[in-house]
Enzyme design. Sequence first.
Site, PDB file in Angstrom:
ATOM      1  N   HIS A 182      -7.705  -0.082  -0.750  1.00  0.00           N
ATOM      2  CA  HIS A 182      -6.764  -0.706  -1.688  1.00  0.00           C
ATOM      3  C   HIS A 182      -7.312  -2.004  -2.268  1.00  0.00           C
ATOM      4  O   HIS A 182      -6.578  -2.798  -2.822  1.00  0.00           O
ATOM      5  CB  HIS A 182      -5.410  -0.935  -1.025  1.00  0.00           C
ATOM      6  CG  HIS A 182      -4.701   0.343  -0.663  1.00  0.00           C
ATOM      7  ND1 HIS A 182      -3.420   0.359  -0.156  1.00  0.00           N
ATOM      8  CD2 HIS A 182      -5.088   1.635  -0.748  1.00  0.00           C
ATOM      9  CE1 HIS A 182      -3.064   1.630   0.071  1.00  0.00           C
ATOM     10  NE2 HIS A 182      -4.064   2.416  -0.273  1.00  0.00           N
ATOM     11  N   ASP A 201      -6.395   1.544   3.447  1.00  0.00           N
ATOM     12  CA  ASP A 201      -5.543   0.447   2.965  1.00  0.00           C
ATOM     13  C   ASP A 201      -6.450  -0.687   2.477  1.00  0.00           C
ATOM     14  O   ASP A 201      -7.551  -0.407   2.022  1.00  0.00           O
ATOM     15  CB  ASP A 201      -4.579   0.017   4.084  1.00  0.00           C
ATOM     16  CG  ASP A 201      -3.314  -0.642   3.543  1.00  0.00           C
ATOM     17  OD1 ASP A 201      -3.417  -1.409   2.569  1.00  0.00           O
ATOM     18  OD2 ASP A 201      -2.216  -0.407   4.082  1.00  0.00           O
TER      19      ASP A 201
END
Length: 397
Positions: free
Chosen positions: A246, A223
Site C-alpha cells: 500500500h 499492506d
Amino acid sequence: MQEGLVSCILILCLVSPCLCLKWSNFGVETEESTYNVLDYGTNGNGESDDSNAFLSAWNDTCRSQGIANLVIPKGKVFMLKNLELKGPCKANSIHIQLFGNIVAPTKDEWVDDKKDLIIISNVNSLTIDGGGYIEGNGNTWWERCKDCTRPGVLRFSSCNDLSVSSLNLVNSPRFHIAINNCKNARFFNMNINAPGNSPNTDAYDISNSKNVVFQDSTIAVGDDCIAINGGCSYINATGITCGPGHGISIGSLGKNKDYETVEEVHVKNCTFKGTTNGARIKTWEGGSGYVRNIIFEDIILIEAKNPIIIDQHYGSKNANIEVVSMPISDVTFRGFEGTCAKEKAINLNCSSNGCFNIILDQINIVASNPKKKAQAFVTNVHGIVQNVIPKVYGMLE
Ligand SMILES: *[C@@H]1O[C@H](CO)[C@@H](O)[C@H](O)[C@H]1NC(C)=O
Ligand SMILES: *[C@@H]1O[C@H](CO)[C@@H](O)[C@H](O)[C@H]1NC(C)=O
Ligand SMILES: *[C@@H]1O[C@H](CO)[C@@H](O)[C@H](O)[C@H]1NC(C)=O
Ligand SMILES: *[C@@H]1O[C@H](CO)[C@@H](O)[C@H](O)[C@H]1NC(C)=O
C-alpha cells in the site's frame, strides 16, 4: 594511581600497538563475549519450541560486560513460540547474529495471540544481522482470522541506537516489524515478503520514534510498506522498492479524535511497483495535532494505482464539511516519474480548513492503460504546482 595507569598504558601502546587498540579509556579493557544458542539446549529442528533456550542465552548475553555477541548458527531452523528479550542490559553493546532461520508456530500452536513472536524491549546499542530468515507462518492465520487479533513477528520497544540489516522476514500473521519509542534506528538491506492479498501485513509500523532510517530494501506485502504513525519525527526512507503493497504512508492519524503529530519525514529514491497507493498521508476527521515538513522525492512509479494521495477524510464515506481534520502543511511531492494503473494519479483531498504550502513539482505520471487518462484532483489545497503532468486545476494560493 591514575598517572601510573596512564604511563602503564603508554608503555603497552609502545610495546604493542595492537594490544593498545583493545584498551579503551584509561586501562579498562573492552571485554567481548560470544554466546551460541546451541550451547543452551536448542533443538534447531524447526518443530520443538526453542524459546526457553533462546531466553537463557539472552540472559547471559544481556548480563555480560562490554561487547556481547549472540550467535544463532546457520543450517538450523529454530521454532520460537514466544520470545521476550528484555533490557536494560549490562553489556555496552549487543550483536545478534542471525545466520540460521527462525520459524513461528502455526496459528493453533501460538502461545498468546496478543503477543508478537519476538519482542525486544529496553535494549540499547543493539545490532541484528546475519542473513537469516524469520518465517511467520501467516498463511495459517489470514484466511481463518481476518478480523480477530493477529500478532506480528518482530517488535522493538524503547530501543535506542538500533541497527537491523540483512534479514529476511516472510509471511507475518500481521505487521512484520513494529518500532515504538525508539531513537536512532537504522534498517537496511532488508527483504520483507508476504502475498499482496494478505491482510494487514505492514512491513514496518513505526510510532513515537525519532531519527529512524529505512534504506536499500525490498518490500512486497499486503499492506503498507512503511506506516509512519503518531509521535514520529526525522524519519527517512531511501532506496526502498515497494510492491505489491500500500505504499509509504503517514497515518492514519487522529482516529477517535486523537492528538497526534508527524514531522520531518523524507522519502527519497524509492520505487512503487504495482502498489495500491504510493506516497500517502491519511488523517481522520476530528483529530488534532499536525503533519508538517514532509518530502517525497525522486520516486519511480510502475503501475501504482493511487500514487500521490492526501486524504483528510480517511475512513469517512462522505466528506463532512463541519468536521475538520488535523492541519497538514509543508508537504512536497517532487520528481515523480512513471505510470499509474487507475485514473487518480494525484488526489489531494483536504477538509474545509485546508492543507497549506503543498508543493507539486516535476511530476510526470501517465496511465499504464492507454484507454484510461491520468488525472489530478485537488480539494481545499493551498500551494504551488510546477511542471506537473497530469494538469492540476484548482490549487489555491
Ligand atoms: C532469564 O532472566 C529472567 C530475569 O532475570 C528470569 O526471570 C528468567 O527465569 C531467566 N530465564 C532463563 C531461561 O534463564
Ligand atoms: C534524513 O534525510 C535528510 C535529508 O536528506 C538528511 O539531512 C538527514 O541527515 C537524514 N537523517 C538521517 C538520520 O539520516
Ligand atoms: C536508489 O535506490 C536504489 C535501490 O532501489 C539504489 O541501488 C541506488 O543506489 C539509489 N540511488 C541513490 C542515488 O541513492
Ligand atoms: C474526498 O473524500 C470524500 C470523503 O471520503 C469523498 O466522498 C470524495 O469522493 C473524495 N474526493 C475525491 C476526489 O476522491
